[in-house]
Design a protein around this motif. Structure first.
Motif, PDB file in Angstrom:
ATOM      1  N   LYS A 170     -19.464   9.069 -28.637  1.00 18.25           N
ATOM      2  CA  LYS A 170     -20.158   8.110 -29.513  1.00 18.25           C
ATOM      3  C   LYS A 170     -19.342   7.812 -30.757  1.00 18.25           C
ATOM      4  O   LYS A 170     -19.238   6.667 -31.183  1.00 18.25           O
ATOM      5  CB  LYS A 170     -21.540   8.644 -29.900  1.00 18.25           C
ATOM      6  CG  LYS A 170     -22.560   8.469 -28.820  1.00 18.25           C
ATOM      7  CD  LYS A 170     -23.947   8.816 -29.291  1.00 18.25           C
ATOM      8  CE  LYS A 170     -24.906   8.592 -28.119  1.00 18.25           C
ATOM      9  NZ  LYS A 170     -26.262   8.899 -28.427  1.00 18.25           N
ATOM     10  N   ALA A 171     -18.734   8.853 -31.354  1.00 11.11           N
ATOM     11  CA  ALA A 171     -17.916   8.655 -32.546  1.00 11.11           C
ATOM     12  C   ALA A 171     -16.661   7.851 -32.215  1.00 11.11           C
ATOM     13  O   ALA A 171     -16.250   6.979 -32.992  1.00 11.11           O
ATOM     14  CB  ALA A 171     -17.548   9.999 -33.156  1.00 11.11           C
ATOM     15  N   ILE A 172     -16.064   8.138 -31.064  1.00 11.63           N
ATOM     16  CA  ILE A 172     -14.873   7.390 -30.635  1.00 11.63           C
ATOM     17  C   ILE A 172     -15.224   5.913 -30.462  1.00 11.63           C
ATOM     18  O   ILE A 172     -14.510   5.030 -30.928  1.00 11.63           O
ATOM     19  CB  ILE A 172     -14.300   7.980 -29.316  1.00 11.63           C
ATOM     20  CG1 ILE A 172     -13.774   9.388 -29.564  1.00 11.63           C
ATOM     21  CG2 ILE A 172     -13.226   7.067 -28.740  1.00 11.63           C
ATOM     22  CD1 ILE A 172     -13.466  10.163 -28.291  1.00 11.63           C
ATOM     23  N   LEU A 173     -16.358   5.658 -29.816  1.00 11.27           N
ATOM     24  CA  LEU A 173     -16.787   4.272 -29.609  1.00 11.27           C
ATOM     25  C   LEU A 173     -17.134   3.604 -30.935  1.00 11.27           C
ATOM     26  O   LEU A 173     -16.806   2.443 -31.147  1.00 11.27           O
ATOM     27  CB  LEU A 173     -17.980   4.198 -28.651  1.00 11.27           C
ATOM     28  CG  LEU A 173     -18.431   2.782 -28.322  1.00 11.27           C
ATOM     29  CD1 LEU A 173     -17.326   2.002 -27.604  1.00 11.27           C
ATOM     30  CD2 LEU A 173     -19.687   2.795 -27.486  1.00 11.27           C
ATOM     31  N   ARG A 174     -17.781   4.333 -31.834  1.00 15.82           N
ATOM     32  CA  ARG A 174     -18.134   3.780 -33.149  1.00 15.82           C
ATOM     33  C   ARG A 174     -16.865   3.359 -33.898  1.00 15.82           C
ATOM     34  O   ARG A 174     -16.795   2.276 -34.474  1.00 15.82           O
ATOM     35  CB  ARG A 174     -18.924   4.820 -33.936  1.00 15.82           C
ATOM     36  CG  ARG A 174     -19.593   4.311 -35.155  1.00 15.82           C
ATOM     37  CD  ARG A 174     -20.574   5.285 -35.818  1.00 15.82           C
ATOM     38  NE  ARG A 174     -20.152   6.683 -35.808  1.00 15.82           N
ATOM     39  CZ  ARG A 174     -20.730   7.648 -35.083  1.00 15.82           C
ATOM     40  NH1 ARG A 174     -21.742   7.388 -34.295  1.00 15.82           N
ATOM     41  NH2 ARG A 174     -20.293   8.891 -35.147  1.00 15.82           N
ATOM     42  N   GLU A 175     -15.842   4.217 -33.853  1.00 20.73           N
ATOM     43  CA  GLU A 175     -14.566   3.894 -34.503  1.00 20.73           C
ATOM     44  C   GLU A 175     -13.911   2.693 -33.830  1.00 20.73           C
ATOM     45  O   GLU A 175     -13.388   1.792 -34.493  1.00 20.73           O
ATOM     46  CB  GLU A 175     -13.640   5.114 -34.445  1.00 20.73           C
ATOM     47  CG  GLU A 175     -12.349   4.934 -35.204  1.00 20.73           C
ATOM     48  CD  GLU A 175     -11.492   6.183 -35.172  1.00 20.73           C
ATOM     49  OE1 GLU A 175     -10.295   6.048 -34.851  1.00 20.73           O
ATOM     50  OE2 GLU A 175     -12.009   7.279 -35.455  1.00 20.73           O
ATOM     51  N   LEU A 176     -13.936   2.686 -32.503  1.00 19.15           N
ATOM     52  CA  LEU A 176     -13.387   1.559 -31.749  1.00 19.15           C
ATOM     53  C   LEU A 176     -14.124   0.265 -32.090  1.00 19.15           C
ATOM     54  O   LEU A 176     -13.513  -0.777 -32.303  1.00 19.15           O
ATOM     55  CB  LEU A 176     -13.483   1.841 -30.245  1.00 19.15           C
ATOM     56  CG  LEU A 176     -13.026   0.716 -29.315  1.00 19.15           C
ATOM     57  CD1 LEU A 176     -11.519   0.515 -29.440  1.00 19.15           C
ATOM     58  CD2 LEU A 176     -13.415   1.022 -27.883  1.00 19.15           C
ATOM     59  N   ARG A 177     -15.446   0.356 -32.173  1.00 18.86           N
ATOM     60  CA  ARG A 177     -16.243  -0.833 -32.493  1.00 18.86           C
ATOM     61  C   ARG A 177     -15.908  -1.347 -33.886  1.00 18.86           C
ATOM     62  O   ARG A 177     -15.751  -2.551 -34.088  1.00 18.86           O
ATOM     63  CB  ARG A 177     -17.731  -0.529 -32.377  1.00 18.86           C
ATOM     64  CG  ARG A 177     -18.587  -1.762 -32.610  1.00 18.86           C
ATOM     65  CD  ARG A 177     -20.031  -1.522 -32.317  1.00 18.86           C
ATOM     66  NE  ARG A 177     -20.785  -2.760 -32.474  1.00 18.86           N
ATOM     67  CZ  ARG A 177     -21.973  -2.980 -31.980  1.00 18.86           C
ATOM     68  NH1 ARG A 177     -22.577  -2.038 -31.282  1.00 18.86           N
ATOM     69  NH2 ARG A 177     -22.578  -4.121 -32.165  1.00 18.86           N
TER      70      ARG A 177
END
Length: 190
Positions: A170-177
């Protein structure tokens, strides 16, 4: 002759009075006519001014309605775009969760090489313990695998000297987003 002179005098006085009354009447009629014309001109002027003001107010109201409708339309469009963008990133998250172990290991290796330091501790999500154990074994430096599980669906938490980094999916995706949302929106909404 006395009566006749008096009658003539009375007739002349009456004629003069009638002439004066007719003149007063004619002057009054002229004055009334002028007042009527002035009144009618004033009424026409006020009616014209009122009509201009009415049309102006109608224009203001219509422009306000048009502006509100345009703003509401833009809000609805933005809301629909936001919903679509959210669904794209939700789908991306589900695909991240479904990645093969090989791809997970490559992702985790890249993150650990970028974020971890010698002797940091990796607290894995329960589902990624095996993948992270294999990943850590291949790193060019030493990090520890915690016996505890991270409170995350997938990924890990990195503990270092005085810091904690959330490396969950989730954190990886949040950063990617955060980094790519504008680019994704440009692709979706050209």
């Amino acid at each position: 002759m006395g009566n006749e002179s008096a009658a003539n005098l009375i007739d002349r006085i009456l004629a003069d009075a009638k002439e004066a009354a007719d003149k007063i009447y004619a002057d009054a009629e002229a004055s009334i006519s002028g007042i009527r014309q002035s009144r009618d001109a004033e009424i026409a002027k006020k009616a014209e001014q009122t009509e201009r003001e009415r049309k102006q107010q109608i224009g203001v109201i219509l422009n306000g309605c048009r502006t509100r409708a345009e703003l509401d339309g833009r809000k609805d469009t933005l809301r629909a775009k936001r919903t679509l963008l959210d669904s794209v990133f939700t789908e991306t998250y589900h695909r991240m969760l479904a990645m093969s172990n090989e791809n997970r290991e490559a992702l985790f290796s890249a993150i650990l090489q970028r974020e971890a330091k010698e002797n940091d501790t990796v607290v894995p999500a329960k589902t990624d313990r095996g993948v992270l154990a294999a990943t850590i074994a291949r790193l060019p430096f030493s990090v520890k695998l915690s016996d505890k599980d991270a409170d995350a669906e997938a990924g890990f938490v990195l503990l270092g000297d005085g810091y904690e980094k959330d490396c969950s999916m989730k954190a990886i995706l949040r950063e990617l987003r955060d980094a790519e949302e504008t680019n994704v929106a440009n692709i979706l909404f050209r």
